[in-house]
Motif scaffolding. Structure first.
Motif, short mmCIF file in Angstrom:
data_model
loop_
_atom_site.label_atom_id
_atom_site.label_comp_id
_atom_site.label_asym_id
_atom_site.label_seq_id
_atom_site.Cartn_x
_atom_site.Cartn_y
_atom_site.Cartn_z
N ALA A 1 -0.57 5.93 9.75
CA ALA A 1 0.59 4.80 9.92
C ALA A 1 1.62 4.28 9.25
N MET A 2 2.34 3.50 8.74
CA MET A 2 3.35 2.92 8.35
C MET A 2 3.77 1.76 8.36
N GLU A 3 4.39 0.97 7.46
CA GLU A 3 4.90 -0.12 6.88
C GLU A 3 5.80 -0.07 6.30
N VAL A 4 7.06 -0.83 7.18
CA VAL A 4 8.50 -0.69 6.61
C VAL A 4 9.61 -1.79 6.31
N MET A 5 9.32 -2.79 5.54
CA MET A 5 9.90 -3.81 5.23
C MET A 5 11.50 -3.80 4.73
#
Lengths: 139, 83
Positions: free
Chosen positions: A76-80
């Motif tokens: 999983a990845m989350e980039v903001m």
């Protein structure tokens, strides 16, 4: 994270020296004893580049979070962009979900949190998910 | 895991086929190839060697040293910033 068996690493383009002083001057005032995980110095931004989070114009790694499984695959990845912080509860939910899937072979539908029903993938389930999962379970 | 305490400490950074230490034996000099690895879910995590600050000390570590465990890797824009 420790009770989930997860190793945490943080990374920014600051040097180790800056990490040390940040720990001493600020983090230790938020968390008794300061943070216990390795703080990576990505001064060149090359590590951030490898993960697609380096912003060359600003010379920083933007906010990105990667969950890596024991086989060293990214799950999983989350980039903001930087102005919004993370949701740690969502990260914990994802860790629990991926650990459950890995342990059981079941899958977790939308809105799953520990304790909610999972699905057992297979031919019999195709076209029959509506019997097992209702939209209100997503919330 | 090594220890380097100097002002300037190098670490290998991203470890790809192009800059693994034993690739220098090939006849052609390795092309200066910038990191093209893009992290994708379901694919191996880009490995790297980095200098770290941990618990009062300076160390050098490889991400793959933690292979076999669940890992969370968090990037953030900067120490002493706001969020």
């Amino acid at each position: 994270m420790k009770e989930l068996g997860v190793e945490v690493f943080s990374a920014s383009t600051d040097s180790r020296f800056v990490h040390k002083i940040w720990q001493a001057e600020e983090l230790s005032k938020m968390i008794p004893g300061g943070v216990q995980f390795p703080m990576i110095a990505d001064a060149s931004g090359l590590i951030g580049q490898a993960y697609g989070v380096f912003e060359p114009a600003a010379g920083v790694d933007i906010r990105g979070r990667f969950l890596i499984d024991p086989d060293f695959n990214i799950r999983a990845m989350e980039v903001m962009t930087p102005e919004v912080g993370r949701n740690v509860n969502e990260l914990i939910r994802q860790i629990r979900a991926f650990q459950h899937v890995r342990a059981t072979g079941e899958v977790t539908p939308a809105g799953w949190v520990p304790g909610k029903p999972t699905l057992k993938p297979g031919p019999d389930l195709a076209g029959n998910v509506w019997k097992e999962w209702k939209p209100e379970m997503a919330f | 895991m090594g220890t380097s305490q100097g002002c300037v400490a190098t670490a290998a950074g991203p470890l790809t086929a192009g800059n693994m230490p034993d690739s220098s034996t090939s006849a052609q000099p390795p092309k200066e190839e910038r990191i093209m690895t893009v992290a994708r879910v379901g694919h191996p995590a880009p490995d790297f060697e980095a200098n770290v600050y941990l618990n009062g000390g300076f160390e050098t570590m490889k991400l793959s040293d933690s292979k076999g465990k669940w890992i969370v890797l968090c990037f953030y824009p900067g120490d002493f910033t706001f969020v």
